[in-house]
Every structure is written in C-alpha cells, then in structure tokens.
Design an enzyme around this catalytic site. Sequence first.
Site, PDB file in Angstrom:
ATOM      1  N   ILE A   1       0.504  -0.770  -0.652  1.00 31.86           N
ATOM      2  CA  ILE A   1      -0.168  -0.187  -0.162  1.00 31.86           C
ATOM      3  C   ILE A   1       0.399   1.580   0.117  1.00 31.86           C
ATOM      4  O   ILE A   1       0.221   2.563  -0.908  1.00 31.86           O
ATOM      5  CB  ILE A   1      -1.182  -0.162   1.526  1.00 31.86           C
ATOM      6  CG1 ILE A   1      -2.185  -0.954   1.186  1.00 31.86           C
ATOM      7  CG2 ILE A   1      -1.952   1.505   1.585  1.00 31.86           C
ATOM      8  CD1 ILE A   1      -2.856  -0.922   1.987  1.00 31.86           C
TER       9      ILE A   1
ATOM     10  N   ASP B   1      11.027   2.990   6.716  1.00 31.53           N
ATOM     11  CA  ASP B   1      10.643   1.849   7.254  1.00 31.53           C
ATOM     12  C   ASP B   1      12.153   0.701   6.809  1.00 31.53           C
ATOM     13  O   ASP B   1      13.068  -0.109   5.914  1.00 31.53           O
ATOM     14  CB  ASP B   1      10.343   1.199   5.672  1.00 31.53           C
ATOM     15  CG  ASP B   1       9.568  -0.092   5.708  1.00 31.53           C
ATOM     16  OD1 ASP B   1      10.224  -1.283   6.653  1.00 31.53           O
ATOM     17  OD2 ASP B   1       8.440  -0.001   5.156  1.00 31.53           O
TER      18      ASP B   1
ATOM     19  N   ALA C   1      -4.936   2.352   7.615  1.00 33.36           N
ATOM     20  CA  ALA C   1      -4.040   0.679   8.114  1.00 33.36           C
ATOM     21  C   ALA C   1      -4.385   0.198   9.311  1.00 33.36           C
ATOM     22  O   ALA C   1      -5.250  -0.968   9.903  1.00 33.36           O
ATOM     23  CB  ALA C   1      -2.215   1.418   8.003  1.00 33.36           C
TER      24      ALA C   1
ATOM     25  N   GLU D   1     -13.618  -0.303  17.866  1.00 34.67           N
ATOM     26  CA  GLU D   1     -14.838   0.016  16.668  1.00 34.67           C
ATOM     27  C   GLU D   1     -15.919  -0.741  16.699  1.00 34.67           C
ATOM     28  O   GLU D   1     -16.174  -1.961  17.570  1.00 34.67           O
ATOM     29  CB  GLU D   1     -13.968  -0.481  15.266  1.00 34.67           C
ATOM     30  CG  GLU D   1     -12.997   0.840  15.090  1.00 34.67           C
ATOM     31  CD  GLU D   1     -12.484  -0.193  13.629  1.00 34.67           C
ATOM     32  OE1 GLU D   1     -12.508  -0.653  13.085  1.00 34.67           O
ATOM     33  OE2 GLU D   1     -10.992   1.071  13.451  1.00 34.67           O
TER      34      GLU D   1
ATOM     35  N   HIS E   1     -13.775   2.919   9.263  1.00 32.23           N
ATOM     36  CA  HIS E   1     -13.122   2.372   8.000  1.00 32.23           C
ATOM     37  C   HIS E   1     -13.587   1.937   7.133  1.00 32.23           C
ATOM     38  O   HIS E   1     -14.007   0.434   6.888  1.00 32.23           O
ATOM     39  CB  HIS E   1     -13.000   0.623   9.582  1.00 32.23           C
ATOM     40  CG  HIS E   1     -12.394   0.102   9.403  1.00 32.23           C
ATOM     41  ND1 HIS E   1     -11.918  -0.810  10.926  1.00 32.23           N
ATOM     42  CD2 HIS E   1     -11.596  -0.080   8.200  1.00 32.23           C
ATOM     43  CE1 HIS E   1     -10.638  -1.775  10.046  1.00 32.23           C
ATOM     44  NE2 HIS E   1     -10.579  -0.930   8.663  1.00 32.23           N
ATOM     45  N   LEU E   2     -13.731   2.608   6.712  1.00 30.15           N
ATOM     46  CA  LEU E   2     -14.668   2.330   4.615  1.00 30.15           C
ATOM     47  C   LEU E   2     -12.967   1.549   3.950  1.00 30.15           C
ATOM     48  O   LEU E   2     -13.127   2.029   2.693  1.00 30.15           O
ATOM     49  CB  LEU E   2     -14.517   3.453   4.340  1.00 30.15           C
ATOM     50  CG  LEU E   2     -15.731   4.595   4.995  1.00 30.15           C
ATOM     51  CD1 LEU E   2     -15.964   5.356   4.511  1.00 30.15           C
ATOM     52  CD2 LEU E   2     -16.358   3.205   5.040  1.00 30.15           C
TER      53      LEU E   2
ATOM     54  N   ALA F   1     -11.950  -1.226   2.630  1.00 25.59           N
ATOM     55  CA  ALA F   1     -12.243  -1.979   2.044  1.00 25.59           C
ATOM     56  C   ALA F   1     -13.101  -1.943   1.131  1.00 25.59           C
ATOM     57  O   ALA F   1     -13.763  -2.660   0.803  1.00 25.59           O
ATOM     58  CB  ALA F   1     -12.136  -3.760   2.080  1.00 25.59           C
TER      59      ALA F   1
END
Length: 532
Positions: free
Chosen positions: A152, A171, A231, A261, A280-281, A283
């Site tokens: 991503i 990272d 994430a 949530e 939490h959209l 996906a």
Amino acid sequence: MAKPIVLIAEELSPATVEALGPDFDVRNVDGTDRPALLSALAEASAILIRSATQVDAEAIAAAPKLKVVARAGVGLDNVDIKSATEAGVMVVNAPTSNIISAAELTIGHLLSIARHIPAANASLAAGEWKRSRYTGAELYEKTIGIIGLGRIGALITTRLQAFGMNVVAYDPYVTVARAQQMGVQLLSLDQLLATSDFITIHMPKTPETTGMISTAQLAKMKKTAYIVNVARGGLIDEAALADALANNVIAGAGLDVFVSEPVSPESPLLGLPNIVVTPHLGASTDEAQEKAGVSVAKSVRLALGGELVPDAVNVAGGAIDPFVRPGISLVEKLAQVLAAVAGHGALTNLEVDVRGELAAYDVSVYRLAALKGYFTNQVTENVSYVNAPLLAEQRGITSTLTTNEESKDYRNTTTLRGALADGTTVEVSGTLSGTKMVEKIIGLNGYDIEVPLAAHHVVMFYADRPGIVAVYGKEFGEAGVNIAGMQVARRSVGGQALSIITVDSPVPEGVLDRVRVAIDADEVREIDIVEN
C-alpha cells in the site's frame, strides 16, 4: 456422485457465485444465526464468509467434511486458524483485494484535510458562503512522509509522485537500494516527522508499533503538518492526537481506523474541527468486495480440487513429505527469532541451511517458511507461502536454500542466516528433539544453546561478569514477569555472554530498557512468537 457443498454465510457479489462454477452445491446460510450455521456446516466442504461469521473451534468441530474456510477480505480475526490447521482445514483470504481501495482512501483523506472538503461541504449545505475560512494547502512540491513501504505504501508513493510531491519514508525493513528504485529517500522516524508536510502510516499493529505516534512524536512534527492513518487502529495514540489537534500542535489529521470500533460518540476526536474521520472504509468499495469474493471463490475451487492454493495462510499447498512437514513450523518460528534479534536492521539476504537426514528430502518449502516467518511481524499484510517471496522481492531481499546430509550434533538442524545492509549477520539454528518433536533453538549468533521455543523469550548480550543473573532477575520479578526457563552461554571467560530466558507473558513497556541499563547490556531483545 453428489457435488461438494459450499456454504455462503454472508452477502457476496453475484460474481463470486459465478466464479465458483457449476461443480458445487452452493447453499446460503445466515452466518450470524449460530444454530443454523452449525447445522449447515455438518455437510459442508467449504464456507465463504466476510467479517460477521465466527468460524471458531466449535464451528470447525461441527464440520467433519470441511476442507477450506474462505474469507472474502484481508483480516482473519473471526477465524480460529490454529483450530483449522489442527483439523486439516485450509484457511484462505484475499490479501490483495483491498490494497487499491485503501491506497485511494488514503489519498482521499490527504486531499480532504488539505482542502477542508468535509467542513466546507457542511458549511455550504447549512447555507453559508465562507470561502476565506476554508483556505487550504496544495500537495504540489510538499513532502509526504510514508511510514511503512509495503504494497500500500508503494501504491501511495507512485500516486503522490504524480502530484509532484517529494516522497520520504521510514521502514526499517526496506533497503536503501529498494527505496532508490522507487524514487524514495529513507529517513529515520524522527527525521521524517520533522521534515514532512503530510504523513501517512502503513505499518502492522504489533507491540512495538502500537502507539508509535504519541505525544513526543507529534511534538516533532511541523505545526502546519497533517497525519493520516488508514492502516490499523492504535498506531497513533488517540488521546495524544486529540490533545495535539485541540492545541494546534499539528494542523490536522485523517482517521479511518480506531482502537475500539465502532468508535464511541464521546471520543474527543469526533468533536474537533481539524480532523476528518471515516468508519473504517478502507476496503469498502464495490470493486474491492468483488475482487475479494472472486479471489476466494477461485481458491475454493483449487482447494477442493486438491491443487496449490496461492492465498492459503496456514498450509503451503502441494505435496510435502510427512518427514519434512513438522519442520515447517520450526522454520517459521526461527525466522521470527531472527527478525527480532536483527531489530531494525534491513535484511538483504536470508539463507536457509538444512543439515542431516532431512537433506535427502525436498525441503524447498523451508525457504518459503523462513520468508513467511520473517515477515510475520514486519508487514501489515497477512503473509502466505506464495506472497512471502513477493514481499521479499519488493524489499530487495534475496533468499537461498542449501542442504548437507552431514550434521555434527543432531540428527537434523536448520540454520537461518540473515545478511543485513550494514554488513552484519544474524544467525539462528534449531532442531526438533526427541519422540515428541520438541522445537528447540540450538544456536544463536555463534553461541551454543538448547532452549525449547515458547511464546515469549528475552535475549540479552552483555559483558560476562558475576551477579548479572541476579540483577535482571530482580528487574523482571519486580515487573511481575515470571521466568519459566533460562540459559546462559559464552565463548570465553569475561567475554560477551548471551542469556536467553523464557517468560510466561509479554514484557511490560519500559522493563527492557531498565534491564538494559541495569546490566549495561549491548543488546536486549524481546521475542514474541506468533503461532501460524
């Protein structure tokens, strides 16, 4: 001959049923109706679910014919993978189904907070025309800091480079060479926080990353900076973020995920004018849902046909000799140990060296198991035997497998050697011991040890001298951490020593730092083994 029964326990796209084809008896059941679910599972060979259906040990026990559980999505919190594996049930998901949707939602959040789109929309809908109140900021020629350069993160990189943004990233598991190929400059986390105009997080949620952005990190950001998390909930300390936004420590934030949530209506984050929130959209697009359904339908066809399943999370697929199979779990765990001991060092090569009787068999699955184990706690994705090599390729990591039928002290040994970008090497060896096939670590960075693998270990490197065990034993005892086992090794009197202890629970935050100071250790590492 009766067709295998495939249960669809939640609403899936018509394309999912079409992808299953005519070879199955497809039945529907309400996965939230527990009695109906358990009854339907009695004859099922496969079940397709989303997030509402709980496939736990009870459900698996009620399904003697079950061969595969297919989750049309990424997360597997509602599937008991351990029970499924013990029952010989394959678990598959759709690990890449939502990466485009998640990346695009991230871009949407960035644009929304930079241009105040939700607030301006609400104002205009209320009959106001206040253009000056909603003066925003351009993305062009700004610096975007990406925390986590996985799939991503890479998608976001290419999209924001098209906006004319300068991309920097943090990272610890990506090499400089790989970052340069992507046109990205690698920075330390503190450097990224200080230089970025916008920040987006794409890290796995682990004990190390939970709360990784808190009061101290927010204070290092520019007052004009924005931060986005699409994430995992909890990567940003929500209380610290609310305080920073209320006091204008940073300019704004965008959140799609939360610690709990659904998020409480009393959350202080919801009443702030400089935050954009979504439920939490990541996906939640028609395309992602269809991709997920079609992907797992194809996996079900492969699984029930006895073929290799690319997205299986608990088995490698294909023919594996029974003599080889017990070592798969050992190799995955050894790789988790290697990753923990390597710390933030960027891996460039992972070598798997198999010695003893096993060398006469096809142990190629061990290379995949090592990669899968290494990435288990390093990436946001669910790691499988097929996507692990892709994750390695994306990070510029090579892997090799060598075999030798000679093994000096044990019937079989497997050694993993990790070459790091700074030129150092991390090495861990293991074996399966006795008739009970006990998984043991038998070597670590050149020290000879013999420690049964457990869920939680602490590894310490320090100068050999009297009284050290008592010092760290006191620290762990005062922190309420019970030591279940311990082994000390050294190469010479007064040289560097290794202590590896087995503890009954994760070590509370701050304890390892106190131990490190108390014994003046060179390194102290916590190892938390995830059962796959």
